[in-house]
Design an enzyme around this catalytic site. Structure first.
Site, mmCIF file in Angstrom:
data_model
loop_
_atom_site.group_PDB
_atom_site.id
_atom_site.type_symbol
_atom_site.label_atom_id
_atom_site.label_comp_id
_atom_site.label_asym_id
_atom_site.label_seq_id
_atom_site.Cartn_x
_atom_site.Cartn_y
_atom_site.Cartn_z
ATOM 1 N N SER A 128 50.317 -56.670 54.587
ATOM 2 C CA SER A 128 51.553 -56.949 53.858
ATOM 3 C C SER A 128 51.408 -58.227 53.030
ATOM 4 O O SER A 128 50.454 -58.352 52.260
ATOM 5 C CB SER A 128 52.724 -57.033 54.844
ATOM 6 O OG SER A 128 53.960 -57.064 54.171
ATOM 7 N N ASP A 271 54.524 -45.728 52.458
ATOM 8 C CA ASP A 271 54.933 -47.129 52.306
ATOM 9 C C ASP A 271 55.910 -47.265 51.139
ATOM 10 O O ASP A 271 55.600 -46.886 50.002
ATOM 11 C CB ASP A 271 53.692 -47.993 52.059
ATOM 12 C CG ASP A 271 53.943 -49.491 52.241
ATOM 13 O OD1 ASP A 271 55.102 -49.910 52.142
ATOM 14 O OD2 ASP A 271 52.959 -50.216 52.477
ATOM 15 N N HIS A 304 55.910 -48.658 55.774
ATOM 16 C CA HIS A 304 55.150 -49.908 55.695
ATOM 17 C C HIS A 304 54.641 -50.360 57.059
ATOM 18 O O HIS A 304 53.526 -50.881 57.178
ATOM 19 C CB HIS A 304 56.043 -50.983 55.073
ATOM 20 C CG HIS A 304 55.367 -52.286 54.838
ATOM 21 N ND1 HIS A 304 54.337 -52.441 53.929
ATOM 22 C CD2 HIS A 304 55.560 -53.520 55.386
ATOM 23 C CE1 HIS A 304 53.932 -53.698 53.924
ATOM 24 N NE2 HIS A 304 54.655 -54.382 54.800
#
Length: 327
Positions: A128, A271, A304
């Site tokens: 991330s 995601d 995600h």
């Protein structure tokens, strides 16, 4: 070997925006082989993560540890804390969080490596926002790493991501329960409708007189509120919004061409933050430059957060990089 948090004092630091900081305290932890005895892997944490990547309460224990795909018996692991993320007894809040970007954190991490006497590493990996910081580090030090592995990340924040970060900032600045309420919104972006359907199926909690999705969200809001500082959340949200290796004025090709690392892009097909379409485009651009690059995609309904859930798939992707071959 696992050591507790150690600290580096960085003096007279200037952010890209022009803010001068007399001193910044950079915390870090070392895991695995003693420094100087094995190939080095730098691991960058995500928004609510920290330098405790493995061991007791390690947030990436499934991937890093003795006998794991990033084996602490074969590698030295270095993990820095983003200054101001609130992890560690003497970590100070960053009051001027708006003046910091992912570029600045990458610069601080590189100062940390220099302090430790490290001028080259085997792997640079982050999830991330940690992957975005890894991109920024590679852009600033193109000869640093043999392997660059951004996971559920990219070299820039998209309009969609910037928009979500703006909503997060509004909640953090205006809610009476800022961390709690911002977390509720964020969880909707970290997961997907399909993930919620599989997990909850519109089930009802008789005790709470709420849907189970509601009790789950409220639990996560309360849990983060208890352990995460408001100043840290504001800073990390700003960093997530600020990823952009082109911000200094050079083009993508000018920045990426000198990078020596084999770039391993790890995307997630569901995601919503760093979408697979954006990651495939990054792969295509790097490929056009004649650079070593590979693209991998985790298949998951969990969005995600799948990089923290689908460890079997992640291990399969990482094993050829860190596994059977000698570093």
């Amino acid at each position: 070997m696992e050591k507790g948090i150690q600290h580096i004092q960085i003096s007279s630091f200037l952010t890209r925006s022009g803010l001068h900081c007399d001193t910044i305290n950079l915390g870090y932890q070392l895991f695995g082989c003693s420094l100087g005895t094995a190939p080095i892997v730098v691991v960058n944490h995500a928004l609510t993560g920290n330098s405790q990547v493995t061991g007791e309460s390690g947030w990436w224990n499934e991937a890093i540890g003795e006998g794991k795909v990033i084996d602490t018996c074969r590698y030295t692991i270095i993990a820095f804390n983003v200054p101001g993320n609130g992890y560690g007894y003497n970590d100070q809040p960053i009051d001027n969080y708006q003046d910091f970007t992912a570029y600045d954190i990458a610069k601080l991490f590189l100062y940390g490596l220099e302090f430790l006497g490290v001028d080259s590493i085997y792997g640079l990996i982050g999830g991330s926002v940690g992957g975005g910081i890894a991109w920024e580090m590679a852009a600033q030090r193109p000869l640093l790493a043999a392997h660059l592995i951004p996971v559920a990340s990219d070299w820039k924040s998209t309009d969609w991501l910037i928009a979500n970060c703006l909503i997060q900032e509004q909640i953090l600045n205006n809610s009476s329960r800022p961390v709690h309420d911002a977390r509720l919104h964020a969880m909707l972006c970290y997961r997907t409708p399909q993930s919620f359907k599989e997990k909850f199926g519109r089930s009802w909690n008789e005790t709470e007189s709420l849907y189970n999705i509601e009790t789950w969200l409220l639990h996560h809001g309360k849990k983060l509120q208890q352990r995460f500082q408001l100043s840290a959340y504001k800073l990390m949200n700003k960093l997530l919004q600020s990823i952009n290796i082109e911000a200094g004025g050079l083009s993508f090709s000018e920045i990426v061409t000198p990078i020596k690392a084999h770039v391993h892009i790890v995307a997630i097909d569901s995601d919503l933050f760093f979408t697979p379409d954006e990651n495939r485009e990054t792969y295509r651009l790097i490929k056009q430059l004649g650079k070593e690059v590979s693209y991998h995609e985790i298949n998951s309904i969990h969005g995600h957060d799948a990089f923290l859930i689908e460890f079997d798939q992640l291990e399969t992707i990482l094993k050829p990089i860190f596994g059977t071959n000698e570093p």
